[in-house]
Design a protein around this motif. Sequence first.
Motif, PDB file in Angstrom:
ATOM      1  N   PHE A   1       0.841  -1.206   0.000  1.00 22.82           N
ATOM      2  CA  PHE A   1       0.000   0.000   0.000  1.00 22.82           C
ATOM      3  C   PHE A   1       0.875   1.255   0.000  1.00 22.82           C
ATOM      4  O   PHE A   1       0.661   2.184  -0.778  1.00 22.82           O
ATOM      5  CB  PHE A   1      -0.912  -0.008   1.230  1.00 22.82           C
ATOM      6  N   ALA A   2       1.903   1.258   0.852  1.00 20.24           N
ATOM      7  CA  ALA A   2       2.767   2.431   0.975  1.00 20.24           C
ATOM      8  C   ALA A   2       3.547   2.684  -0.309  1.00 20.24           C
ATOM      9  O   ALA A   2       3.637   3.822  -0.789  1.00 20.24           O
ATOM     10  CB  ALA A   2       3.728   2.249   2.155  1.00 20.24           C
ATOM     11  N   VAL A   3       4.110   1.620  -0.890  1.00 13.99           N
ATOM     12  CA  VAL A   3       4.893   1.774  -2.127  1.00 13.99           C
ATOM     13  C   VAL A   3       3.996   2.248  -3.269  1.00 13.99           C
ATOM     14  O   VAL A   3       4.365   3.145  -4.037  1.00 13.99           O
ATOM     15  CB  VAL A   3       5.590   0.445  -2.491  1.00 13.99           C
ATOM     16  N   SER A   4       2.827   1.664  -3.384  1.00 11.98           N
ATOM     17  CA  SER A   4       1.901   2.045  -4.457  1.00 11.98           C
ATOM     18  C   SER A   4       1.457   3.498  -4.303  1.00 11.98           C
ATOM     19  O   SER A   4       1.433   4.262  -5.276  1.00 11.98           O
ATOM     20  CB  SER A   4       0.681   1.118  -4.444  1.00 11.98           C
ATOM     21  N   TYR A   5       1.112   3.877  -3.083  1.00 13.40           N
ATOM     22  CA  TYR A   5       0.638   5.251  -2.840  1.00 13.40           C
ATOM     23  C   TYR A   5       1.745   6.261  -3.160  1.00 13.40           C
ATOM     24  O   TYR A   5       1.490   7.325  -3.722  1.00 13.40           O
ATOM     25  CB  TYR A   5       0.199   5.397  -1.390  1.00 13.40           C
ATOM     26  N   PHE A   6       2.972   5.912  -2.826  1.00 15.56           N
ATOM     27  CA  PHE A   6       4.099   6.827  -3.045  1.00 15.56           C
ATOM     28  C   PHE A   6       4.445   6.931  -4.541  1.00 15.56           C
ATOM     29  O   PHE A   6       4.717   8.015  -5.049  1.00 15.56           O
ATOM     30  CB  PHE A   6       5.323   6.348  -2.259  1.00 15.56           C
ATOM     31  N   LEU A   7       4.435   5.806  -5.252  1.00 17.59           N
ATOM     32  CA  LEU A   7       4.879   5.786  -6.644  1.00 17.59           C
ATOM     33  C   LEU A   7       3.817   6.237  -7.640  1.00 17.59           C
ATOM     34  O   LEU A   7       4.143   6.781  -8.701  1.00 17.59           O
ATOM     35  CB  LEU A   7       5.344   4.377  -7.039  1.00 17.59           C
ATOM     36  N   TYR A   8       2.536   6.013  -7.321  1.00 18.42           N
ATOM     37  CA  TYR A   8       1.489   6.291  -8.310  1.00 18.42           C
ATOM     38  C   TYR A   8       1.349   7.785  -8.581  1.00 18.42           C
ATOM     39  O   TYR A   8       1.247   8.592  -7.662  1.00 18.42           O
ATOM     40  CB  TYR A   8       0.136   5.729  -7.853  1.00 18.42           C
ATOM     41  N   LYS A   9       1.359   8.141  -9.849  1.00 18.20           N
ATOM     42  CA  LYS A   9       1.136   9.519 -10.274  1.00 18.20           C
ATOM     43  C   LYS A   9      -0.043   9.536 -11.244  1.00 18.20           C
ATOM     44  O   LYS A   9      -0.100   8.737 -12.183  1.00 18.20           O
ATOM     45  CB  LYS A   9       2.376  10.084 -10.979  1.00 18.20           C
TER      46      LYS A   9
END
Length: 620
Positions: free
Chosen positions: A447-455
């Motif tokens: 969840f954290a990686v996806s939230y950080f990387l998604y633009k």
Amino acid sequence: MNNKELAKVIIDNVGGESNIKQLSHCFTRLRFTLSDDKKANIKVLESTPGISGVVTKGGQFQVVIGSEVGNVYREINNLVDITEDELDLGNNEKKEKLSLFDKFVDIIQGIFTPILAPLTAAGMLKAVLAVIVAFKWIDKASSSYQVINFMADATFYFLPILLANSAAKKFKCNPYLAMMLAGMLLHPNFTAMVTAAKEGGMAVTIFGLPIYNATYSSSVIPIILGVYLMSKVEPIADKISPKAIKFFTRPLITMFVVGVATLCVLGPIGYIISNFIATCVNTLNSYVGWLVPTVMGIVMPLLVMTGTHHSITPIGINNRMTMGYDTIVYPGQLASNVAQGAAALAVSIKTKNSELKQLCSATGITAVCGITEPVLFGVTMKIKTNLIASMIGGGVGGLFLGVLGIKNFSGGSPGLLTLPSYISTDAPMSNFYLACAGAAIAFVVSFAVSYFLYKEKKEINADSDVLLNSDNQAVSDILIQPIKGEIQDLCEVKDETFSKELMGKGAAIIPTEGKVYSPVDGEVFNIFRTKHAISLKSNKGADIIIHVGLDTVKLDGKYFNAIVKNGDHIKKGDLLLEFDIEKIKEEGYDLTTPVVVVNANDFKSIKHTNKNSEFIVLEA
């Protein structure tokens, strides 16, 4: 779009009823065997609401639906008349050449996919039983416990019979004789003879041939080997049997030969292989128990993407049948599935696109519960950051579960709903708590990686000029009219596939000239074999289909001439196709030509006009 409408779209775009040789389904996918895969319109299927993706693997054309797959399957069966003879692939038609690995995966899929439902039901019953015992709502000595326990054990004990049925259908032999063979392996008299032989140090024999002292309840490999042999013996028995008494001699010869061979040779071989696999797993757990769950957590999305994850399922089943638990397959899948769902849920929170938000939230919830195909093909494959997040979260969660040697006792679709399958009356509750912790770690990391990387994607490409329509409004793209003629709304087209916008939004043209020009700058994506339709990809991202006439596919290319070929780069106004209006009319066909934007959901609005050479305007 309701399930009946979706079924019609699927039938039309897999090449029609005549192109369907076989149809089945698993938890999330429709699995077609088509006469000609090239007749299928993958682009349209992938862009149809209700379809998460399309996979072609191991000779199967798979359409990913999700949890509604059973209902869509029933609607297709209501619309398509496929007889049992048509379902038999043991004919002389030329079959697709597959690699040895693809053949192996295809066999495993064909055998294990049909029995996933009873395996899941049994696993969930075991999980529920473990929960109610853990909370002391029921006593293990009670009859209620005993009844629920044997209900759950029935699938596992009689697993060879279930496998015999699906294996017979895969190997093209009589499923009832195959189940009879499984019954021989499970018969209580045989079990009693083997038990007595073990205790007395004696061997069971038939005509002097020794029978290995092994029992086969809950076994996997022996019955598959036996049914494979049956598929070879049955045609020979048919050939050598006198025609007048073939009804009697064919099953007699088949069952006697295969029965003896399975009891004396194939059964023991399968038994030894099963135990060897279990020994290897034990050795692996002793030295590098963390490795396989970690790798599984990382690569599982790629395995599901290619359909090869089914080749791993029997290992987990075999582990539970021989050792009582699995520490490598199901824990790794648990971490991966939860991680994929978490990545999608992160995007659902971050995105401002309402349709993407709905898709991510719905498929994300399904994934964390254990079914990942909808999120994989609908989100993970299309958003690279989600794939990265899923692999990182799955790997970290798998490493945690692997290092601690967490055990799965009863299977099921790996996810939050099957966490009780990590409870056993013979294992400490800490195994369950740590399984929950592993799932939580996979969820949080992904969840954290996806939230950080998604633009969020911009509606208009940054490297392209902003387009203005005739009213000086900013738009994503403008299509010019591709055919001379009268413009009409799609709703007026006498074909529900177009009038109900099942293939996309756009407009239609009643041609006055037999020439099709390019409406956009872009590329020729696909010219249909029958040349009656062409698919284009505009430089601005629009996927466009120009379909000359209604039902003109039946002309099989007659009266059509393609000027361009697949992959050609085109400019607005370039000639694409020519067709003979008069000849097509003489054949009795309606020449109304729909022009649709397949990926309509990628644009805020789509409207058609005949103002200043504009035909269709795509608004950002």
